[in-house]
Design an enzyme around this catalytic site. Structure first.
Site, PDB file in Angstrom:
ATOM      1  N   CYS A 152     -73.081  37.090   7.105  1.00 25.74           N
ATOM      2  CA  CYS A 152     -72.991  35.672   7.419  1.00 25.74           C
ATOM      3  C   CYS A 152     -74.139  34.888   6.789  1.00 25.74           C
ATOM      4  O   CYS A 152     -75.267  35.329   6.717  1.00 25.74           O
ATOM      5  CB  CYS A 152     -72.871  35.430   8.927  1.00 25.74           C
ATOM      6  SG  CYS A 152     -74.361  35.540   9.869  1.00 25.74           S
ATOM      7  N   GLU A 199     -69.298  28.774   6.985  1.00 21.93           N
ATOM      8  CA  GLU A 199     -68.492  29.893   6.493  1.00 21.93           C
ATOM      9  C   GLU A 199     -67.514  30.419   7.531  1.00 21.93           C
ATOM     10  O   GLU A 199     -67.713  30.256   8.728  1.00 21.93           O
ATOM     11  CB  GLU A 199     -69.409  31.074   6.171  1.00 21.93           C
ATOM     12  CG  GLU A 199     -70.361  30.817   5.063  1.00 21.93           C
ATOM     13  CD  GLU A 199     -71.210  32.058   4.812  1.00 21.93           C
ATOM     14  OE1 GLU A 199     -72.177  31.929   4.081  1.00 21.93           O
ATOM     15  OE2 GLU A 199     -70.896  33.127   5.353  1.00 21.93           O
TER      16      GLU A 199
HETATM   17  S1  SF4 Z   1     -77.741  36.948  13.403  1.00 16.59           S
HETATM   18 FE1  SF4 Z   1     -79.327  35.773  14.488  1.00 16.59          FE
HETATM   19  S2  SF4 Z   1     -79.997  34.195  13.041  1.00 16.59           S
HETATM   20 FE2  SF4 Z   1     -78.034  35.025  12.278  1.00 16.59          FE
HETATM   21  S3  SF4 Z   1     -76.459  33.662  13.078  1.00 16.59           S
HETATM   22 FE3  SF4 Z   1     -76.650  35.364  14.529  1.00 16.59          FE
HETATM   23  S4  SF4 Z   1     -78.175  34.647  16.048  1.00 16.59           S
HETATM   24 FE4  SF4 Z   1     -78.331  33.321  14.260  1.00 16.59          FE
END
Ligand code: SF4
Length: 342
Positions: free
Chosen positions: A330, A89
């Site tokens: 995300c 994404e």
């Molecule tokens: S929030 Fe944590 S699990 Fe999600 S992409 Fe970032 S590092 Fe990875």
């Protein structure tokens, strides 16, 4: 040999035997100033040379699978398809200061943060510098406008793919390429301390953003398993070292989750950890994901956190949430597309 991924310095080693230095400069210009990697379009190269390059140095291509404009604001959610059909994404955001793109650095993520959709299937693989560059160029072409700002905060932990990320940034900031200012680049990490220290030694003036989310270790460990290896206190110490080495203020990201990390105890722990450290706190209401039952803190708690931090001399802002209707958090959109494919 992937010519598209070569930095200018790499071209000095003659990766294509017999190619004149001015031809190498032309290729770099096509790739990274114009954002074009189809040799057939390079009309200042002789036809025979284009044929030879296509045959001997093919370049795998990323494509845009979906481009989804938000109905609420200027945000566009983007799904990219990689040459092995993996999907990642990106998000294009429009601000007063210009366009900013948020890009992924890995397919999935190994870090296991409880509030994040990107990590649900684990990490599949790292993205290459060439793939991340192509995502940037494709987005800019589609937007028909220069992208001035970059955030590495999509799926993946950038410092878990640090060599490709550094290679990508060196090319993106090259004056003969896009010449994106280091100061307009933010790299977000969940707090991998050895890599943070190495990044400080690398000493580029980018902004480091750290996902802190809680100063209470017992809460942070539940939200972010990485905290068992790198606790919040040690991460903040590494952030202080980063600031001292680079002269750049570190941002700390705190997603407030209802009755998980938005209590008075959480607030006081945050103040205690950050007071006098000269860092900036970004408070964000959690962008909820279907796969988890966590909910955003109420607006009043965000306001209370901001006021209380500022009263203690800690700069804080509440970040606007954008693109909720296009699954701005995300990993969300990718997961919903994958579940339809599977
Ligand atoms: S929030 Fe944590 S699990 Fe999600 S992409 Fe970032 S590092 Fe990875």
């Amino acid at each position: 040999m992937n010519l598209f991924s070569l930095h200018k310095e790499d071209w000095k080693n003659e990766p294509v035997k017999g190619l004149a230095p001015f031809r190498a400069r032309q290729l770099f210009h096509w790739f990274h100033r114009r954002g074009i990697w189809n040799y057939d379009e390079m009309d200042n190269l002789p036809a025979k040379m284009r044929e030879k390059l296509s045959r001997e140095y093919p370049i795998e291509s990323v494509s845009i699978l979906q481009w989804i404009p938000s109905k609420e604001d200027e945000t566009k959610k983007i799904l990219f398809e990689l040459s092995d059909h993996q999907i990642v994404e990106g998000v294009l955001l429009s601000y007063r200061h210009g366009l900013s793109v948020c890009l992924s650095t890995q397919v999935g993520c190994a870090m296991g943060c409880k509030f994040c959709a990107s990590t649900i299937g684990g990490k599949t693989r790292n993205l290459t510098r060439g793939e991340i560059l192509q995502m940037f160029y494709l987005t800019q072409r589609k937007a028909e406008k220069k992208i001035s700002h970059l955030v590495l905060m999509g799926s993946g932990e950038p410092l878990d793919n640090v060599e490709e990320v550094k290679g990508f940034l060196e090319i993106l900031t090259d004056p003969d390429g896009q010449n994106v200012s280091w100061r307009n680049i933010t790299l977000s990490t969940c707090g991998l301390i050895p890599e943070m220290d190495a990044l400080a030694e690398w000493n580029r003036p980018l902004t480091l953003a750290i996902s802190l989310h809680s100063a209470r270790e017992e809460v942070r460990r539940v939200l972010m398993p990485i905290s068992r290896t790198y606790p919040a206190k040690d991460v903040v110490e590494a952030a202080v070292r980063y600031q001292e080495k680079t002269g750049r203020r570190v941002s700390l990201e705190v997603s407030l989750i209802h009755e998980v990390n938005d209590t008075e105890e959480d607030l006081q722990a945050l103040i205690q950890l950050l007071q006098g450290k000269g860092m900036h706190v970004n408070l964000i209401g959690l962008n909820p994901i279907e796969e988890r039952s966590l909910r955003s803190a109420r607006d009043i708690r965000l306001e209370t956190f901001k006021k209380s931090l500022e009263a203690k001399g800690i700069r804080a802002t509440i970040r606007r949430e954008m693109g909720r209707d296009v699954q701005g958090a995300c990993g969300q959109l990718r997961n919903s597309v994958l579940s339809k494919i599977e």
